[in-house]
Design a protein around this motif. Structure first.
Motif, PDB file in Angstrom:
ATOM      1  N   ARG A  36      42.157  38.621  45.837  1.00  0.00           N
ATOM      2  CA  ARG A  36      43.240  38.388  46.539  1.00  0.00           C
ATOM      3  C   ARG A  36      43.990  36.961  46.151  1.00  0.00           C
ATOM      4  O   ARG A  36      45.212  36.811  46.469  1.00  0.00           O
ATOM      5  CB  ARG A  36      43.015  37.916  47.939  1.00  0.00           C
ATOM      6  CG  ARG A  36      42.418  38.974  48.869  1.00  0.00           C
ATOM      7  CD  ARG A  36      42.256  38.738  50.410  1.00  0.00           C
ATOM      8  NE  ARG A  36      41.730  39.740  51.117  1.00  0.00           N
ATOM      9  CZ  ARG A  36      40.419  39.793  51.365  1.00  0.00           C
ATOM     10  NH1 ARG A  36      39.507  39.116  51.011  1.00  0.00           N
ATOM     11  NH2 ARG A  36      39.987  40.896  52.253  1.00  0.00           N
ATOM     12  N   ASN A  37      43.558  36.352  44.768  1.00  0.00           N
ATOM     13  CA  ASN A  37      44.136  35.326  44.594  1.00  0.00           C
ATOM     14  C   ASN A  37      44.328  35.395  43.140  1.00  0.00           C
ATOM     15  O   ASN A  37      43.290  35.074  42.346  1.00  0.00           O
ATOM     16  CB  ASN A  37      43.171  34.238  44.929  1.00  0.00           C
ATOM     17  CG  ASN A  37      43.829  32.614  44.344  1.00  0.00           C
ATOM     18  OD1 ASN A  37      44.876  32.597  43.918  1.00  0.00           O
ATOM     19  ND2 ASN A  37      42.994  31.623  44.478  1.00  0.00           N
ATOM     20  N   THR A  38      45.403  35.341  42.657  1.00  0.00           N
ATOM     21  CA  THR A  38      45.794  35.448  41.101  1.00  0.00           C
ATOM     22  C   THR A  38      45.411  34.103  40.442  1.00  0.00           C
ATOM     23  O   THR A  38      45.312  34.035  39.198  1.00  0.00           O
ATOM     24  CB  THR A  38      47.304  35.890  40.865  1.00  0.00           C
ATOM     25  OG1 THR A  38      47.966  34.869  41.568  1.00  0.00           O
ATOM     26  CG2 THR A  38      47.497  37.137  41.270  1.00  0.00           C
ATOM     27  N   ASN A  39      45.443  33.039  41.189  1.00  0.00           N
ATOM     28  CA  ASN A  39      45.164  31.669  40.428  1.00  0.00           C
ATOM     29  C   ASN A  39      43.656  31.320  40.462  1.00  0.00           C
ATOM     30  O   ASN A  39      43.514  30.250  40.169  1.00  0.00           O
ATOM     31  CB  ASN A  39      45.948  30.748  41.407  1.00  0.00           C
ATOM     32  CG  ASN A  39      47.518  30.675  40.983  1.00  0.00           C
ATOM     33  OD1 ASN A  39      47.926  31.254  40.063  1.00  0.00           O
ATOM     34  ND2 ASN A  39      48.091  30.810  42.290  1.00  0.00           N
ATOM     35  N   SER A  40      42.555  32.152  41.039  1.00  0.00           N
ATOM     36  CA  SER A  40      41.380  31.866  40.889  1.00  0.00           C
ATOM     37  C   SER A  40      40.914  31.678  39.307  1.00  0.00           C
ATOM     38  O   SER A  40      41.478  32.328  38.450  1.00  0.00           O
ATOM     39  CB  SER A  40      40.583  32.895  41.563  1.00  0.00           C
ATOM     40  OG  SER A  40      40.476  34.069  40.873  1.00  0.00           O
ATOM     41  N   SER A  41      39.925  31.191  39.163  1.00  0.00           N
ATOM     42  CA  SER A  41      39.252  30.929  37.934  1.00  0.00           C
ATOM     43  C   SER A  41      38.579  32.062  37.394  1.00  0.00           C
ATOM     44  O   SER A  41      38.660  32.461  36.197  1.00  0.00           O
ATOM     45  CB  SER A  41      38.074  29.733  37.962  1.00  0.00           C
ATOM     46  OG  SER A  41      37.118  30.128  38.923  1.00  0.00           O
ATOM     47  N   GLY A  42      38.086  33.121  38.349  1.00  0.00           N
ATOM     48  CA  GLY A  42      37.589  34.309  37.749  1.00  0.00           C
ATOM     49  C   GLY A  42      38.933  35.192  37.263  1.00  0.00           C
ATOM     50  O   GLY A  42      38.580  35.927  36.338  1.00  0.00           O
ATOM     51  N   MET A  43      39.788  35.064  38.085  1.00  0.00           N
ATOM     52  CA  MET A  43      41.308  35.965  37.362  1.00  0.00           C
ATOM     53  C   MET A  43      41.610  35.224  36.097  1.00  0.00           C
ATOM     54  O   MET A  43      41.724  36.368  35.023  1.00  0.00           O
ATOM     55  CB  MET A  43      42.223  35.854  38.375  1.00  0.00           C
ATOM     56  CG  MET A  43      42.167  36.621  39.758  1.00  0.00           C
ATOM     57  SD  MET A  43      42.638  38.337  39.615  1.00  0.00           S
ATOM     58  CE  MET A  43      42.877  38.648  41.142  1.00  0.00           C
ATOM     59  N   ALA A  44      41.360  34.141  35.824  1.00  0.00           N
ATOM     60  CA  ALA A  44      41.965  33.634  34.603  1.00  0.00           C
ATOM     61  C   ALA A  44      40.930  34.095  33.553  1.00  0.00           C
ATOM     62  O   ALA A  44      41.210  34.558  32.487  1.00  0.00           O
ATOM     63  CB  ALA A  44      41.876  32.054  34.728  1.00  0.00           C
ATOM     64  N   LYS A  45      39.521  34.038  33.883  1.00  0.00           N
ATOM     65  CA  LYS A  45      38.618  34.304  32.868  1.00  0.00           C
ATOM     66  C   LYS A  45      38.654  35.947  32.530  1.00  0.00           C
ATOM     67  O   LYS A  45      38.586  36.207  31.299  1.00  0.00           O
ATOM     68  CB  LYS A  45      37.012  34.486  33.585  1.00  0.00           C
ATOM     69  CG  LYS A  45      36.097  34.790  32.519  1.00  0.00           C
ATOM     70  CD  LYS A  45      36.152  33.732  31.349  1.00  0.00           C
ATOM     71  CE  LYS A  45      34.609  33.844  30.637  1.00  0.00           C
ATOM     72  NZ  LYS A  45      34.538  33.050  29.407  1.00  0.00           N
ATOM     73  N   ALA A  46      39.192  36.805  33.617  1.00  0.00           N
ATOM     74  CA  ALA A  46      39.318  38.155  33.336  1.00  0.00           C
ATOM     75  C   ALA A  46      40.668  38.500  32.392  1.00  0.00           C
ATOM     76  O   ALA A  46      40.511  39.283  31.581  1.00  0.00           O
ATOM     77  CB  ALA A  46      39.611  38.713  34.665  1.00  0.00           C
ATOM     78  N   ARG A  47      41.638  37.687  32.839  1.00  0.00           N
ATOM     79  CA  ARG A  47      42.696  37.906  31.952  1.00  0.00           C
ATOM     80  C   ARG A  47      42.503  37.578  30.547  1.00  0.00           C
ATOM     81  O   ARG A  47      42.963  37.947  29.614  1.00  0.00           O
ATOM     82  CB  ARG A  47      43.777  37.205  32.509  1.00  0.00           C
ATOM     83  CG  ARG A  47      44.612  37.662  33.537  1.00  0.00           C
ATOM     84  CD  ARG A  47      45.950  36.912  34.092  1.00  0.00           C
ATOM     85  NE  ARG A  47      45.755  35.672  34.415  1.00  0.00           N
ATOM     86  CZ  ARG A  47      45.504  35.299  35.686  1.00  0.00           C
ATOM     87  NH1 ARG A  47      45.498  36.060  36.617  1.00  0.00           N
ATOM     88  NH2 ARG A  47      45.407  33.959  36.147  1.00  0.00           N
ATOM     89  N   GLU A  48      41.823  36.401  30.081  1.00  0.00           N
ATOM     90  CA  GLU A  48      41.314  36.186  28.833  1.00  0.00           C
ATOM     91  C   GLU A  48      40.657  37.118  28.083  1.00  0.00           C
ATOM     92  O   GLU A  48      40.649  37.391  27.043  1.00  0.00           O
ATOM     93  CB  GLU A  48      40.463  34.590  28.769  1.00  0.00           C
ATOM     94  CG  GLU A  48      41.028  33.371  29.384  1.00  0.00           C
ATOM     95  CD  GLU A  48      40.119  32.409  29.428  1.00  0.00           C
ATOM     96  OE1 GLU A  48      38.867  32.548  28.863  1.00  0.00           O
ATOM     97  OE2 GLU A  48      40.530  31.268  29.749  1.00  0.00           O
ATOM     98  N   MET A  49      39.898  37.888  28.899  1.00  0.00           N
ATOM     99  CA  MET A  49      39.217  38.993  28.387  1.00  0.00           C
ATOM    100  C   MET A  49      40.171  40.522  28.476  1.00  0.00           C
ATOM    101  O   MET A  49      39.266  41.381  27.870  1.00  0.00           O
ATOM    102  CB  MET A  49      37.936  39.443  29.343  1.00  0.00           C
ATOM    103  CG  MET A  49      36.932  38.291  29.470  1.00  0.00           C
ATOM    104  SD  MET A  49      35.764  38.414  30.414  1.00  0.00           S
ATOM    105  CE  MET A  49      34.532  39.393  29.847  1.00  0.00           C
ATOM    106  N   GLY A  50      41.119  40.375  28.667  1.00  0.00           N
ATOM    107  CA  GLY A  50      42.153  41.483  28.564  1.00  0.00           C
ATOM    108  C   GLY A  50      41.642  42.655  29.610  1.00  0.00           C
ATOM    109  O   GLY A  50      42.240  43.627  29.561  1.00  0.00           O
ATOM    110  N   ILE A  51      41.154  42.022  30.870  1.00  0.00           N
ATOM    111  CA  ILE A  51      41.006  42.947  31.979  1.00  0.00           C
ATOM    112  C   ILE A  51      42.263  43.064  32.779  1.00  0.00           C
ATOM    113  O   ILE A  51      42.879  41.880  33.002  1.00  0.00           O
ATOM    114  CB  ILE A  51      39.840  42.492  32.673  1.00  0.00           C
ATOM    115  CG1 ILE A  51      38.611  42.274  31.894  1.00  0.00           C
ATOM    116  CG2 ILE A  51      39.581  43.441  33.886  1.00  0.00           C
ATOM    117  CD1 ILE A  51      38.195  43.748  31.191  1.00  0.00           C
ATOM    118  N   THR A  52      42.684  44.210  33.376  1.00  0.00           N
ATOM    119  CA  THR A  52      43.761  44.427  34.118  1.00  0.00           C
ATOM    120  C   THR A  52      43.333  43.676  35.824  1.00  0.00           C
ATOM    121  O   THR A  52      42.106  43.952  36.072  1.00  0.00           O
ATOM    122  CB  THR A  52      43.898  45.863  34.667  1.00  0.00           C
ATOM    123  OG1 THR A  52      44.162  46.415  33.337  1.00  0.00           O
ATOM    124  CG2 THR A  52      44.951  46.270  35.596  1.00  0.00           C
TER     125      THR A  52
END
Length: 290
Positions: A36-52
């Motif tokens: 639900r939160n695009t600014n979460s640290s988890g989302m940031a980590k996933a984006r670094e890994m190239g995950i949708t």
């Protein structure tokens, strides 16, 4: 082998640690990291890994279900009660890391293959994954288990907001699992959040009231189940083998995490994630679909 396409619903620490474990799997491919939160640290980590990534929660799953074989639900017990019928309607296998008690209870070391006919798998609780294998060993080796109890001590820092919100469900679900896997007539589950610094590793003790216990059979059963667990939870360690004193059996284990995203002392979170991965990989190995 074709990889299972999985989505992770819940982008907190558990979901992020789960993502790293999925990325390491030769059987699973993460196609979406959803919360639900695009600014979460988890989302940031996933984006670094190239995950949708998406902040649309269950709506993203509904809109993209044709590209998803399995969902890991790492939200909350309350949320999973709402998500479960959606997964079923969409024909997606659900592995529930919350204590919602909707699906078939899974402890991979005890009933991995028996769960494959189900489309919703409940990983019980972190304490359940540590204690129920021992309860299962007691039930398999002893007659007439009158009562079984587990006490788990974890680092307070490893119990996040979702864990604390679900404490009542944790107790109820763990107690239900203890009875289901051991055949005991009654059970009790206790969890202790220890604020000590440095943080302690998870320790879980199982007590059982059994008349005339067969300790040789119990020792064999416990040794076998511990070896099975260590194949998917390397940090699972038997520190007090079965003892019988004052009319009860006692067994103690320690769990140290892999340190993928969570700290190593968070073995309580690591064990449920490792168990969930083991269950998902078994679906993939068998090429199963709902």
């Amino acid at each position: 082998m074709k990889k299972f396409k999985v989505a992770i619903l819940g982008t907190g620490n558990i979901g992020t640690d789960l993502l790293i474990k999925v990325q390491r799997s030769q059987y699973l491919e993460c196609v979406a990291f959803v919360g639900r939160n695009t600014n979460s640290s988890g989302m940031a980590k996933a984006r670094e890994m190239g995950i949708t990534c998406s902040d649309k929660s269950i709506e993203f799953i509904k809109q993209n279900h044709k590209n998803i074989d399995l969902v890991f639900d790492a939200t909350s017990a309350k949320d999973h009660l709402l998500h479960a019928p959606v997964f079923k309607d969409l024909g997606i296998i659900a592995i529930d890391l919350t204590p919602a008690k909707v699906g078939v209870m899974s402890v991979p070391a005890a009933n991995l293959s028996d769960c494959l006919a189900a489309d919703n798998i409940n990983m019980i609780t972190c304490g359940g994954q540590a204690s129920i294998p021992l309860a299962y060993a007691i039930g398999q080796s002893q007659k007439n288990v009158e009562y079984i109890e587990t006490v788990s001590i974890i680092a307070s820092k490893s119990a996040g907001p979702a864990t604390r919100r679900n404490l009542d469900e944790y107790i109820q679900t763990t107690e239900k699992g203890l009875i289901e896997f051991s055949g005991a007539k009654a059970s009790k589950a206790i969890i202790n959040l220890n604020p000590a610094i440095p943080c302690i590793n998870m320790q879980t003790t199982v007590y059982a009231k059994v008349s005339n216990p067969n300790m040789d059979s119990l020792n064999t059963s416990v040794s076998e189940i511990v070896e099975k667990i260590k194949k998917y939870v390397p940090g699972y360690e038997l520190i007090v083998p079965p003892l019988y004193e004052n009319g009860r059996i006692s067994i103690m284990v320690k769990v140290r995490g892999l340190g993928d995203y969570l700290p190593e002392y968070a073995g309580n979170l690591d064990i449920i994630n490792c168990a969930a991965i083991a269950m998902a990989e078994e679906y993939a190995k068998n090429g199963l679909e709902v």
